[in-house]
Motif scaffolding. Structure first.
Motif, mmCIF file in Angstrom:
data_model
loop_
_atom_site.group_PDB
_atom_site.id
_atom_site.type_symbol
_atom_site.label_atom_id
_atom_site.label_comp_id
_atom_site.label_asym_id
_atom_site.label_seq_id
_atom_site.Cartn_x
_atom_site.Cartn_y
_atom_site.Cartn_z
ATOM 1 N N LEU A 1 6.896 30.364 29.670
ATOM 2 C CA LEU A 1 6.514 30.722 28.128
ATOM 3 C C LEU A 1 6.584 29.729 27.432
ATOM 4 C CD1 LEU A 1 7.842 34.355 28.096
ATOM 5 C CD2 LEU A 1 5.483 33.540 28.911
ATOM 6 N N GLU A 2 7.443 28.858 27.253
ATOM 7 C CA GLU A 2 7.590 27.868 26.459
ATOM 8 C C GLU A 2 6.612 26.492 26.578
ATOM 9 O OE1 GLU A 2 11.866 26.926 25.985
ATOM 10 O OE2 GLU A 2 12.210 28.873 24.833
ATOM 11 N N ARG A 3 5.305 26.852 26.865
ATOM 12 C CA ARG A 3 4.499 26.122 27.177
ATOM 13 C C ARG A 3 2.980 26.554 26.476
ATOM 14 N NH1 ARG A 3 8.431 24.637 29.183
ATOM 15 N NH2 ARG A 3 8.666 23.540 31.288
ATOM 16 N N ASN A 4 2.143 25.638 26.245
ATOM 17 C CA ASN A 4 0.993 26.021 25.691
ATOM 18 C C ASN A 4 0.991 26.963 24.409
ATOM 19 O OD1 ASN A 4 -1.996 26.572 25.525
ATOM 20 N ND2 ASN A 4 -1.766 28.549 26.655
ATOM 21 N N ILE A 5 1.836 26.409 23.495
ATOM 22 C CA ILE A 5 2.233 27.163 22.245
ATOM 23 C C ILE A 5 2.648 26.447 21.352
ATOM 24 C CG2 ILE A 5 4.669 27.189 22.819
ATOM 25 C CD1 ILE A 5 3.275 30.330 21.928
#
Length: 268
Positions: free
Chosen positions: A170-174
């Protein structure tokens, strides 16, 4: 009426896909543009509700923004009006789920003044039955608190699934701004849990409670994938010779939290 506000040309009406057969859209969403804060919040909660429902049907990695939009009955473009990426959807879902869980969470209370390292007997869980034996260094009633915490978390698969996916997916593409907003809200929720633990286990210091919460998240991140293996792995470990490979999530988390609690109480 101007094209910008006309229902016929509103982006949320013209580009919204028709719900697929058998797929119910969220009540009250008629595909009109959500103009008021109340309408926008209802739309936002509908998106999060569908995201949670999808997690009961497929692994997180298989949930796409396109499929989520289809389930809600909006275009992908319109979902992005509320959440910049699929990761942002699940950030928000995790915080909302944590908030709801903490509101409902009911933990037993350990006896004030219980001496760490004192006699350890069977822990008593809220229904009055005997739980697992307390570990040396932690009073039995304090062990009952973390045991109840583990069982409660086992009943919240969305939280466990999303915690286990934070670092790896989740701590990607953000964007940094979205991550910052999520983490600030998430930290406040963790502080609520730490405060509840210090209230229920008086011997636990504020710093130790925060460490216990942080360790709980790390334990879930490690245990959850092994307790919920792929169908192929689940079939393989039915072999009696691989019985040790099977992970009972609630039991293993409870035991790990008991050991962590004993260490924190011993450290003072």
């Amino acid at each position: 009426m101007s094209p910008e506000t006309s229902p016929e040309t509103s982006p949320e009406t013209s580009s919204a896909p028709s719900p697929s057969p058998g797929c119910e859209t969220s009540p009250g969403l008629d595909f009109q543009r959500a103009r008021s804060p109340e309408q926008r919040e209802a739309r936002r909660r509908a998106i999060l509700g569908e995201a949670a429902a999808l997690l009961t049907e497929m692994p997180l990695a298989d949930v796409s923004l396109r499929e989520l939009a289809r389930r809600v009955g909006l275009s992908k473009t319109n979902v992005v009006r509320y959440f910049e990426t699929r990761e942002a959807v699940f950030f928000a879902l995790l915080n909302q789920s944590l908030d709801d869980w903490l509101t409902d969470l009911d933990l037993p209370t350990a006896t004030p003044g219980a001496v760490p390292g004192g006699p350890a007997g069977p822990a008593v869980v809220p229904d009055g039955s005997a739980g697992p034996a307390a570990v040396p260094g932690a009073p039995a009633d304090a062990v009952a608190v973390v045991g109840a915490l583990a069982r409660s978390l086992a009943g919240r698969p969305v939280i466990c699934e999303l915690w286990s996916a934070l670092g790896r997916e989740l701590e990607r593409n953000i964007s940094a701004g979205t991550v910052r907003e999520f983490k600030l809200a998430h930290t406040a929720l963790q502080s609520r849990l730490a405060a509840l633990l210090t209230d229920r286990i008086p011997a636990l210091s504020d710093a130790a409670a925060r460490e216990l919460v942080a360790t709980t998240i790390l334990l879930i991140a490690g245990l959850w994938p092994f307790a919920n293996p792929s169908p192929q792995v689940a079939e393989a470990v039915t072999d009696p010779r691989l019985a040790h490979s099977r992970v009972d999530f609630a039991d293993r988390l409870s035991r790990s939290l008991q050991v962590t609690l004993a260490g924190l109480l011993a450290l003072g």
